[in-house]
Each structure stands twice: as structure tokens, then as C-alpha cells.
Motif scaffolding. Sequence first.
Motif, PDB file in Angstrom:
ATOM      1  N   VAL A   1      71.275 -15.146  19.337  1.00 34.27           N
ATOM      2  CA  VAL A   1      69.894 -14.871  19.745  1.00 34.27           C
ATOM      3  C   VAL A   1      69.325 -13.880  18.739  1.00 34.27           C
ATOM      4  O   VAL A   1      69.971 -12.883  18.414  1.00 34.27           O
ATOM      5  N   TYR A   2      68.125 -14.143  18.264  1.00 37.42           N
ATOM      6  CA  TYR A   2      67.435 -13.190  17.404  1.00 37.42           C
ATOM      7  C   TYR A   2      66.552 -12.323  18.295  1.00 37.42           C
ATOM      8  O   TYR A   2      65.652 -12.833  18.961  1.00 37.42           O
ATOM      9  N   VAL A   3      66.866 -11.024  18.330  1.00 37.91           N
ATOM     10  CA  VAL A   3      66.076 -10.067  19.106  1.00 37.91           C
ATOM     11  C   VAL A   3      65.394  -9.109  18.134  1.00 37.91           C
ATOM     12  O   VAL A   3      65.809  -8.974  16.980  1.00 37.91           O
ATOM     13  N   ALA A   4      64.342  -8.456  18.596  1.00 37.28           N
ATOM     14  CA  ALA A   4      63.609  -7.520  17.743  1.00 37.28           C
ATOM     15  C   ALA A   4      64.538  -6.435  17.212  1.00 37.28           C
ATOM     16  O   ALA A   4      65.382  -5.903  17.952  1.00 37.28           O
ATOM     17  N   GLY A   5      64.384  -6.109  15.941  1.00 34.61           N
ATOM     18  CA  GLY A   5      65.141  -5.017  15.342  1.00 34.61           C
ATOM     19  C   GLY A   5      64.715  -3.678  15.936  1.00 34.61           C
ATOM     20  O   GLY A   5      63.691  -3.585  16.629  1.00 34.61           O
ATOM     21  N   PRO A   6      65.466  -2.605  15.687  1.00 31.63           N
ATOM     22  CA  PRO A   6      65.207  -1.312  16.320  1.00 31.63           C
ATOM     23  C   PRO A   6      63.794  -0.764  16.127  1.00 31.63           C
ATOM     24  O   PRO A   6      63.158  -0.328  17.090  1.00 31.63           O
ATOM     25  N   SER A   7      63.277  -0.769  14.899  1.00 38.34           N
ATOM     26  CA  SER A   7      61.939  -0.205  14.683  1.00 38.34           C
ATOM     27  C   SER A   7      60.863  -1.077  15.332  1.00 38.34           C
ATOM     28  O   SER A   7      59.884  -0.568  15.883  1.00 38.34           O
ATOM     29  N   VAL A   8      61.048  -2.394  15.303  1.00 35.03           N
ATOM     30  CA  VAL A   8      60.095  -3.311  15.938  1.00 35.03           C
ATOM     31  C   VAL A   8      60.146  -3.130  17.454  1.00 35.03           C
ATOM     32  O   VAL A   8      59.106  -3.086  18.120  1.00 35.03           O
ATOM     33  N   THR A   9      61.351  -2.998  18.009  1.00 35.51           N
ATOM     34  CA  THR A   9      61.505  -2.787  19.450  1.00 35.51           C
ATOM     35  C   THR A   9      60.756  -1.541  19.892  1.00 35.51           C
ATOM     36  O   THR A   9      60.034  -1.558  20.901  1.00 35.51           O
ATOM     37  N   HIS A  10      60.899  -0.469  19.152  1.00 41.02           N
ATOM     38  CA  HIS A  10      60.217   0.792  19.486  1.00 41.02           C
ATOM     39  C   HIS A  10      58.701   0.578  19.514  1.00 41.02           C
ATOM     40  O   HIS A  10      58.018   0.999  20.447  1.00 41.02           O
ATOM     41  N   TRP A  11      58.167  -0.086  18.503  1.00 41.58           N
ATOM     42  CA  TRP A  11      56.725  -0.327  18.439  1.00 41.58           C
ATOM     43  C   TRP A  11      56.265  -1.229  19.580  1.00 41.58           C
ATOM     44  O   TRP A  11      55.243  -0.973  20.217  1.00 41.58           O
ATOM     45  N   LEU A  12      57.019  -2.313  19.840  1.00 49.74           N
ATOM     46  CA  LEU A  12      56.630  -3.249  20.904  1.00 49.74           C
ATOM     47  C   LEU A  12      56.602  -2.566  22.269  1.00 49.74           C
ATOM     48  O   LEU A  12      55.674  -2.781  23.055  1.00 49.74           O
ATOM     49  N   ARG A  13      57.597  -1.756  22.561  1.00 51.92           N
ATOM     50  CA  ARG A  13      57.625  -1.067  23.859  1.00 51.92           C
ATOM     51  C   ARG A  13      56.456  -0.115  24.010  1.00 51.92           C
ATOM     52  O   ARG A  13      55.960   0.088  25.114  1.00 51.92           O
ATOM     53  N   ALA A  14      55.989   0.450  22.900  1.00 52.75           N
ATOM     54  CA  ALA A  14      54.874   1.399  22.948  1.00 52.75           C
ATOM     55  C   ALA A  14      53.514   0.702  22.956  1.00 52.75           C
ATOM     56  O   ALA A  14      52.606   1.118  23.672  1.00 52.75           O
ATOM     57  N   GLU A  15      53.367  -0.372  22.165  1.00 50.17           N
ATOM     58  CA  GLU A  15      52.041  -0.948  21.970  1.00 50.17           C
ATOM     59  C   GLU A  15      51.966  -2.470  22.054  1.00 50.17           C
ATOM     60  O   GLU A  15      50.888  -3.039  21.927  1.00 50.17           O
ATOM     61  N   GLY A  16      53.082  -3.131  22.258  1.00 52.10           N
ATOM     62  CA  GLY A  16      53.106  -4.589  22.242  1.00 52.10           C
ATOM     63  C   GLY A  16      52.520  -5.233  23.486  1.00 52.10           C
ATOM     64  O   GLY A  16      52.317  -4.577  24.511  1.00 52.10           O
ATOM     65  N   VAL A  17      52.256  -6.516  23.374  1.00 56.99           N
ATOM     66  CA  VAL A  17      51.727  -7.312  24.489  1.00 56.99           C
ATOM     67  C   VAL A  17      52.876  -8.140  25.047  1.00 56.99           C
ATOM     68  O   VAL A  17      53.397  -9.028  24.373  1.00 56.99           O
ATOM     69  N   ARG A  18      53.250  -7.821  26.271  1.00 53.98           N
ATOM     70  CA  ARG A  18      54.360  -8.521  26.909  1.00 53.98           C
ATOM     71  C   ARG A  18      53.900  -9.877  27.429  1.00 53.98           C
ATOM     72  O   ARG A  18      52.793 -10.013  27.945  1.00 53.98           O
ATOM     73  N   ILE A  19      54.754 -10.880  27.261  1.00 57.74           N
ATOM     74  CA  ILE A  19      54.471 -12.225  27.760  1.00 57.74           C
ATOM     75  C   ILE A  19      55.080 -12.339  29.147  1.00 57.74           C
ATOM     76  O   ILE A  19      56.304 -12.424  29.299  1.00 57.74           O
ATOM     77  N   GLU A  20      54.224 -12.292  30.146  1.00 57.25           N
ATOM     78  CA  GLU A  20      54.701 -12.369  31.522  1.00 57.25           C
ATOM     79  C   GLU A  20      55.355 -13.726  31.762  1.00 57.25           C
ATOM     80  O   GLU A  20      54.870 -14.748  31.302  1.00 57.25           O
ATOM     81  N   GLY A  21      56.456 -13.737  32.464  1.00 58.26           N
ATOM     82  CA  GLY A  21      57.179 -14.976  32.751  1.00 58.26           C
ATOM     83  C   GLY A  21      58.195 -15.331  31.681  1.00 58.26           C
ATOM     84  O   GLY A  21      59.002 -16.215  31.866  1.00 58.26           O
ATOM     85  N   GLY A  22      58.126 -14.661  30.510  1.00 57.28           N
ATOM     86  CA  GLY A  22      59.125 -14.849  29.475  1.00 57.28           C
ATOM     87  C   GLY A  22      59.130 -16.190  28.777  1.00 57.28           C
ATOM     88  O   GLY A  22      60.120 -16.570  28.152  1.00 57.28           O
ATOM     89  N   ASP A  23      58.007 -16.930  28.850  1.00 62.64           N
ATOM     90  CA  ASP A  23      57.945 -18.249  28.200  1.00 62.64           C
ATOM     91  C   ASP A  23      56.787 -18.250  27.200  1.00 62.64           C
ATOM     92  O   ASP A  23      55.625 -18.236  27.592  1.00 62.64           O
ATOM     93  N   TRP A  24      57.132 -18.296  25.910  1.00 60.80           N
ATOM     94  CA  TRP A  24      56.122 -18.221  24.858  1.00 60.80           C
ATOM     95  C   TRP A  24      55.115 -19.375  24.947  1.00 60.80           C
ATOM     96  O   TRP A  24      53.957 -19.217  24.608  1.00 60.80           O
ATOM     97  N   ARG A  25      55.555 -20.510  25.429  1.00 61.74           N
ATOM     98  CA  ARG A  25      54.662 -21.670  25.530  1.00 61.74           C
ATOM     99  C   ARG A  25      53.590 -21.497  26.586  1.00 61.74           C
ATOM    100  O   ARG A  25      52.578 -22.199  26.564  1.00 61.74           O
ATOM    101  N   THR A  26      53.789 -20.615  27.543  1.00 63.68           N
ATOM    102  CA  THR A  26      52.801 -20.436  28.613  1.00 63.68           C
ATOM    103  C   THR A  26      51.986 -19.163  28.435  1.00 63.68           C
ATOM    104  O   THR A  26      51.214 -18.794  29.327  1.00 63.68           O
ATOM    105  N   ARG A  27      52.118 -18.504  27.279  1.00 60.82           N
ATOM    106  CA  ARG A  27      51.355 -17.281  27.029  1.00 60.82           C
ATOM    107  C   ARG A  27      49.864 -17.612  26.981  1.00 60.82           C
ATOM    108  O   ARG A  27      49.476 -18.771  26.795  1.00 60.82           O
ATOM    109  N   ASN A  28      49.048 -16.630  27.100  1.00 62.27           N
ATOM    110  CA  ASN A  28      47.600 -16.796  26.999  1.00 62.27           C
ATOM    111  C   ASN A  28      47.144 -16.263  25.651  1.00 62.27           C
ATOM    112  O   ASN A  28      46.879 -15.077  25.520  1.00 62.27           O
ATOM    113  N   PRO A  29      47.081 -17.113  24.625  1.00 57.77           N
ATOM    114  CA  PRO A  29      46.649 -16.642  23.308  1.00 57.77           C
ATOM    115  C   PRO A  29      45.238 -16.057  23.376  1.00 57.77           C
ATOM    116  O   PRO A  29      44.392 -16.556  24.114  1.00 57.77           O
ATOM    117  N   VAL A  30      45.025 -15.013  22.608  1.00 56.43           N
ATOM    118  CA  VAL A  30      43.723 -14.353  22.598  1.00 56.43           C
ATOM    119  C   VAL A  30      42.766 -15.136  21.739  1.00 56.43           C
ATOM    120  O   VAL A  30      43.066 -15.679  20.751  1.00 56.43           O
TER     121      VAL A  30
END
Length: 150
Positions: free
Chosen positions: A121-150
Amino acid sequence: MTTSTTPTPPLAPLPFFVYGTLRPGEGNHGLLLRGRTRSEEPARLSGAVLYDGPGYPYAVEEPGGLVRGDLVAARPEEYGEVLTALDRLEEYVAGDPHSLYERIEREVVRESDGAVVRAWVYVAGPSVTHWLRAEGVRIEGGDWRTRNPV
């Protein structure tokens, strides 16, 4: 004494759990995986959540989370080339803390029969993880195909 810069392959080829542009029907699947796999099955990864990146998602390990994707097994004769191509796409370099993604071995569950399968599994690297937790947009439900693109 000679050192090698070639990554050591795993003892046994593992399938890949893909959750974004590498899923069947998505752009990078067509570029890197089409015709090189022996199976592609819906699966889920527990203990991670999904964030929307710039055009692609990032899985971030988090207890209680769930990511939906596909378990993709490369054809044995294609495995080394597929592994190298996916590492390159994900900008993964073993041991480099600046890699966008880390490739880790995790258990995923096949949707068809509930079997637990070890996979890369490819997961976010440490620096990316830190940024995502602080400012990222979480995809509710965990399915990229059902996200609501802006």
C-alpha cells in the motif's frame, strides 16, 4: 566492499492495494497496469483514511479509518517492472523521508470473500501526512471515486 543501489524485492511478490488513479478504469491504471495484471478485485484497508490531493488521493494511517480500493496482482513475469513503475509514479524512494509516499506492507480484505491478504500500500510520506492532517481535505467514506470534486 561494493554497495548496491537497487532496491531488494520482497521475498514473495505481493499484490498492490490501489485506491486512486491506479484503480481499474482510472488513468494511471491504463498507463501502468492494463495488460500487466492477473487479477483485480475490490478490497478495503482498515486503519487508514483518505485525503484528496492535487489530482490524486493520499491514504494516511489512522485507527478506525477505512479506505476502499482494489487489490491488483501483477502477472509474475511483469512484477519487477510494475513495482519499479509504481514506485516511480508514487515518488517513493526507500529510506527517503522526503518521499511523497511510502510503500508499506499491510493486510487488506477482499470484498468477494472476506479473505485477508497481505499487500503493498502506498501511504502518504511523513511530511505529506503532517500537512494533510493540518490542512488537507478528507474524503468521507474513504472512496476516491465517490468524492465531491470542487
